[in-house]
Design a protein around this motif. Structure first.
Motif, short mmCIF file in Angstrom:
data_model
loop_
_atom_site.label_atom_id
_atom_site.label_comp_id
_atom_site.label_asym_id
_atom_site.label_seq_id
_atom_site.Cartn_x
_atom_site.Cartn_y
_atom_site.Cartn_z
N PRO A 1 0.82 -1.22 0.00
CA PRO A 1 0.00 0.00 0.00
C PRO A 1 0.85 1.27 0.00
CG PRO A 1 -0.96 -1.61 1.47
CD PRO A 1 0.35 -2.18 1.01
N GLU A 2 2.00 1.22 0.63
CA GLU A 2 2.86 2.41 0.67
C GLU A 2 3.53 2.72 -0.67
OE1 GLU A 2 2.93 -0.20 2.76
OE2 GLU A 2 4.99 -0.72 3.35
N ASP A 3 3.35 1.85 -1.64
CA ASP A 3 3.84 2.14 -3.00
C ASP A 3 2.84 2.99 -3.78
OD1 ASP A 3 5.06 -1.23 -3.13
OD2 ASP A 3 6.25 0.59 -2.84
N THR A 4 1.68 3.22 -3.20
CA THR A 4 0.66 4.04 -3.86
C THR A 4 1.18 5.45 -4.09
OG1 THR A 4 -1.18 2.77 -2.95
CG2 THR A 4 -1.63 5.03 -3.62
N ALA A 5 1.13 5.89 -5.33
CA ALA A 5 1.65 7.21 -5.69
C ALA A 5 1.41 7.43 -7.18
CB ALA A 5 3.14 7.32 -5.39
N VAL A 6 1.66 8.66 -7.60
CA VAL A 6 1.77 8.94 -9.03
C VAL A 6 3.23 8.71 -9.41
CG1 VAL A 6 1.54 10.65 -10.84
CG2 VAL A 6 -0.11 10.60 -8.97
N TYR A 7 3.44 7.91 -10.42
CA TYR A 7 4.79 7.57 -10.86
C TYR A 7 5.13 8.37 -12.11
CZ TYR A 7 5.21 3.77 -7.52
OH TYR A 7 5.31 3.05 -6.36
N TYR A 8 6.33 8.96 -12.09
CA TYR A 8 6.80 9.79 -13.19
C TYR A 8 8.10 9.20 -13.75
CZ TYR A 8 3.74 13.36 -11.16
OH TYR A 8 2.67 14.05 -10.66
N CYS A 9 8.25 9.25 -15.07
CA CYS A 9 9.54 8.94 -15.64
C CYS A 9 10.21 10.23 -16.09
CB CYS A 9 9.42 7.95 -16.80
SG CYS A 9 8.50 8.51 -18.24
N ALA A 10 11.52 10.18 -16.12
CA ALA A 10 12.29 11.37 -16.45
C ALA A 10 13.55 10.96 -17.21
CB ALA A 10 12.66 12.13 -15.19
N ALA A 11 14.03 11.87 -18.04
CA ALA A 11 15.23 11.59 -18.84
C ALA A 11 16.29 12.66 -18.57
CB ALA A 11 14.90 11.56 -20.33
N ALA A 12 17.52 12.20 -18.47
CA ALA A 12 18.65 13.11 -18.32
C ALA A 12 19.45 13.12 -19.60
CB ALA A 12 19.53 12.64 -17.15
N ILE A 13 19.74 14.30 -20.10
CA ILE A 13 20.49 14.40 -21.36
C ILE A 13 21.89 14.92 -21.16
CG2 ILE A 13 18.40 14.67 -22.73
CD1 ILE A 13 19.09 17.68 -22.93
N TYR A 14 22.29 15.08 -19.90
CA TYR A 14 23.65 15.50 -19.60
C TYR A 14 24.28 14.48 -18.67
CZ TYR A 14 22.08 19.97 -21.43
OH TYR A 14 21.58 20.94 -22.24
N TYR A 15 25.59 14.35 -18.79
CA TYR A 15 26.28 13.41 -17.92
C TYR A 15 26.33 13.96 -16.50
CZ TYR A 15 29.79 10.73 -15.53
OH TYR A 15 30.43 9.97 -14.60
N ARG A 16 26.03 13.09 -15.56
CA ARG A 16 26.19 13.40 -14.15
C ARG A 16 26.74 12.16 -13.45
NH1 ARG A 16 21.49 16.01 -15.79
NH2 ARG A 16 21.48 18.27 -15.40
N ALA A 17 27.35 12.36 -12.32
CA ALA A 17 27.93 11.23 -11.61
C ALA A 17 26.84 10.28 -11.11
CB ALA A 17 28.77 11.72 -10.44
N THR A 18 25.74 10.84 -10.68
CA THR A 18 24.62 10.02 -10.22
C THR A 18 23.32 10.61 -10.74
OG1 THR A 18 24.31 11.25 -8.16
CG2 THR A 18 25.84 9.39 -8.10
N TYR A 19 22.30 9.83 -10.70
CA TYR A 19 20.99 10.26 -11.21
C TYR A 19 19.92 9.88 -10.20
CZ TYR A 19 23.35 10.80 -15.70
OH TYR A 19 24.20 11.18 -16.71
#
Length: 124
Positions: free
Chosen positions: A87-105
């Motif tokens: 039940p605690e997984d209930t949420a609106v889920y969003y996907c996102a894209a990164a177009i620049y290099y970063r050490a972490t995402y």
């Protein structure tokens, strides 16, 4: 980059869902694709991410062992397989894209483009 998230729905606790994030546009420039979620009256939180090149993945502790992120290069699509849902997984889920290099995402600010959300509701 345009992102289209789909696959949300209503499921009982212990069940599974698979979310999909279809990307279009300059997808060749994506460095990573991630999933975040936001429950009512809570801040958006990181769920999982996958680097487009190499396919390395990283998960939030809360979903590790239950969720799996994967990609289909030919379809420019990233999936989030969610098992043993709670039940605690209930949420609106969003996907996102990164177009620049970063050490972490692992933070929302690491991403440059966002899709619309898809609702996941887990009943007890």
């Amino acid at each position: 980059v345009q992102l289209q998230a789909s696959g949300g729905g209503l499921v009982q606790a212990g069940g599974s869902l698979r979310l999909a994030c279809a990307a279009s546009g300059r997808t060749f420039s994506n460095y990573a694709v991630g999933w975040f979620r936001q429950a009512p009256e809570k801040e958006r939180e990181f769920v999982a991410t996958i680097r487009w090149s190499g396919g390395s993945t990283y998960y939030a502790d809360s979903v590790k062992g239950r969720f799996t992120i994967s990609r289909d290069n030919a379809k420019n699509t990233v999936y989030l397989q969610m098992n043993s849902l709670k039940p605690e997984d209930t949420a609106v889920y969003y996907c996102a894209a990164a177009i620049y290099y970063r050490a972490t995402y692992q933070k929302a600010r690491d991403y440059d483009y966002w899709g619309q959300g898809t609702q996941v509701t887990v009943s007890s």
